[in-house]
Design an enzyme around this catalytic site. Sequence first.
Site, PDB file in Angstrom:
ATOM      1  N   GLY A   1       0.779  -1.209   0.017  1.00 31.22           N
ATOM      2  CA  GLY A   1      -0.151  -0.005  -0.162  1.00 31.22           C
ATOM      3  C   GLY A   1       0.789   1.253  -0.078  1.00 31.22           C
ATOM      4  O   GLY A   1       1.942   1.262  -0.426  1.00 31.22           O
ATOM      5  N   PHE A   2       0.087   2.560   0.312  1.00 28.55           N
ATOM      6  CA  PHE A   2       0.847   3.779   0.182  1.00 28.55           C
ATOM      7  C   PHE A   2       1.139   3.788  -1.326  1.00 28.55           C
ATOM      8  O   PHE A   2       2.267   4.224  -1.541  1.00 28.55           O
ATOM      9  CB  PHE A   2       1.637   3.995   1.227  1.00 28.55           C
ATOM     10  CG  PHE A   2       1.519   5.567   1.769  1.00 28.55           C
ATOM     11  CD1 PHE A   2       0.752   6.059   2.574  1.00 28.55           C
ATOM     12  CD2 PHE A   2       2.620   6.382   1.309  1.00 28.55           C
ATOM     13  CE1 PHE A   2       0.491   7.332   2.858  1.00 28.55           C
ATOM     14  CE2 PHE A   2       2.674   7.712   1.815  1.00 28.55           C
ATOM     15  CZ  PHE A   2       1.637   8.063   2.204  1.00 28.55           C
TER      16      PHE A   2
ATOM     17  N   SER B   1       7.331   4.365  -1.090  1.00 31.85           N
ATOM     18  CA  SER B   1       6.402   4.854   0.183  1.00 31.85           C
ATOM     19  C   SER B   1       7.009   5.641   1.216  1.00 31.85           C
ATOM     20  O   SER B   1       6.435   6.320   1.839  1.00 31.85           O
ATOM     21  CB  SER B   1       5.744   3.538   0.667  1.00 31.85           C
ATOM     22  OG  SER B   1       5.192   2.888  -0.408  1.00 31.85           O
TER      23      SER B   1
ATOM     24  N   HIS C   1       4.278   1.518  -8.333  1.00 34.12           N
ATOM     25  CA  HIS C   1       3.250   0.555  -8.017  1.00 34.12           C
ATOM     26  C   HIS C   1       2.521   0.808  -9.383  1.00 34.12           C
ATOM     27  O   HIS C   1       1.838  -0.273 -10.106  1.00 34.12           O
ATOM     28  CB  HIS C   1       2.142   0.649  -6.940  1.00 34.12           C
ATOM     29  CG  HIS C   1       2.995   0.529  -5.398  1.00 34.12           C
ATOM     30  ND1 HIS C   1       3.131   1.576  -4.654  1.00 34.12           N
ATOM     31  CD2 HIS C   1       3.700  -0.474  -4.810  1.00 34.12           C
ATOM     32  CE1 HIS C   1       3.727   1.206  -3.619  1.00 34.12           C
ATOM     33  NE2 HIS C   1       4.108   0.119  -3.863  1.00 34.12           N
TER      34      HIS C   1
ATOM     35  N   ASP D   1      13.517  -2.827  -5.976  1.00 31.71           N
ATOM     36  CA  ASP D   1      13.836  -3.915  -4.928  1.00 31.71           C
ATOM     37  C   ASP D   1      14.283  -5.087  -5.931  1.00 31.71           C
ATOM     38  O   ASP D   1      13.670  -5.828  -5.748  1.00 31.71           O
ATOM     39  CB  ASP D   1      12.600  -4.153  -4.166  1.00 31.71           C
ATOM     40  CG  ASP D   1      11.925  -2.991  -3.428  1.00 31.71           C
ATOM     41  OD1 ASP D   1      12.640  -2.702  -2.547  1.00 31.71           O
ATOM     42  OD2 ASP D   1      10.733  -2.465  -3.695  1.00 31.71           O
TER      43      ASP D   1
HETATM   44  O1  PAF Z   1       7.645  -4.936  -2.172  1.00 32.97           O
HETATM   45  C1  PAF Z   1       6.437  -5.019  -1.325  1.00 32.97           C
HETATM   46  O2  PAF Z   1       5.960  -4.133  -1.112  1.00 32.97           O
HETATM   47  C2  PAF Z   1       6.613  -6.248  -0.293  1.00 32.97           C
HETATM   48  O3  PAF Z   1       7.630  -6.676   0.010  1.00 32.97           O
HETATM   49  C3  PAF Z   1       5.558  -7.088  -0.847  1.00 32.97           C
HETATM   50  C4  PAF Z   1       6.317  -7.911  -2.222  1.00 32.97           C
HETATM   51  C5  PAF Z   1       4.416  -6.803  -1.168  1.00 32.97           C
HETATM   52  C6  PAF Z   1       5.512  -8.597   0.054  1.00 32.97           C
HETATM   53  O4  PAF Z   1       5.147  -8.031   1.422  1.00 32.97           O
END
Ligand code: PAF
Length: 282
Positions: A31-32, A186, A37, A150
């Site tokens: 979220g956020f 975020s 995203h 990431d």
């Molecule tokens: O990257 C993220 O936001 C988190 O690590 C994920 C992939 C949603 C797993 O909780």
Amino acid sequence: MIILTSAKQMIEFARNECKLDKTIGFVPTMGFLHEGHLSLVKRSLSECDTTVMSIFVNPLQFGPNEDFDKYPRDLERDTILARQSGVDVLFIPEAKEIYPSSLSISMKAKQRTDVMCGASRPGHFDGVITVLTILFHLVQPDRAYFGQKDAQQAAVVQGLADSLMFPLEIVPVETVREEDGLAKSSRNVYLTDDERNEASILYQALMKGKIQLPALGIEGTVKEMTEMINSSSSGQIDYIEILQFPDLTPVEKLRGKIIIALAVQFEKARLIDNVIFTLEEE
Ligand code: PAF
């Protein structure tokens, strides 16, 4: 947009899509939401029939002294953004839906986790692969989308999918950046105004490192980047690492796919970023 909150609803939805021969693209998030995203959603919409986004702040991937309680949350805003961006199904489970009882098994990511964030955040990737295993079972995606900011997470998740033979494709998507190069995250909301201005040095240092690596070698490049960041920001460098990608093993010869990755701790926000590139043989 359909909003689902229970594991049962999610499984039923996924089974039905499968019966209808529809492909599911999955964007797992905590979220956020930000443009990073939304770029994953865009990619999923272009490649899959149905796009499912999950929002779940996974307690298992936070260490005891990390920011689980303070992790930014705004479900109302996220719901609006998800709807506007074209998400078909928003899955927002509570913790009891994902972890209905205490887990009787534990998962351990054995490769790609002893460096970078894996070294600084013990157990973090074990929590990530555990929640993703559960989410993959509920959502049954054909493709799952992960941001390259990431990069270690994407590499570890590829290892999860390969090792446990999840019948899905892991799709890494390029990092979305602010105009000055800062990677969208975020956690950027926790930067003070001064820190926000300073934080553009992270990407500048990565770009300089990429250019200088062939001439300076690993040690020289890390030294140069360290000086650059220390002289222009109040953030404390957690690591700057140069490794082979995606195996995250030491670089023996400067060739092939390389990642330069860093983590810098500001007062309330720990920022990570990286560049990935290929060095041709001389
Ligand atoms: O990257 C993220 O936001 C988190 O690590 C994920 C992939 C949603 C797993 O909780």
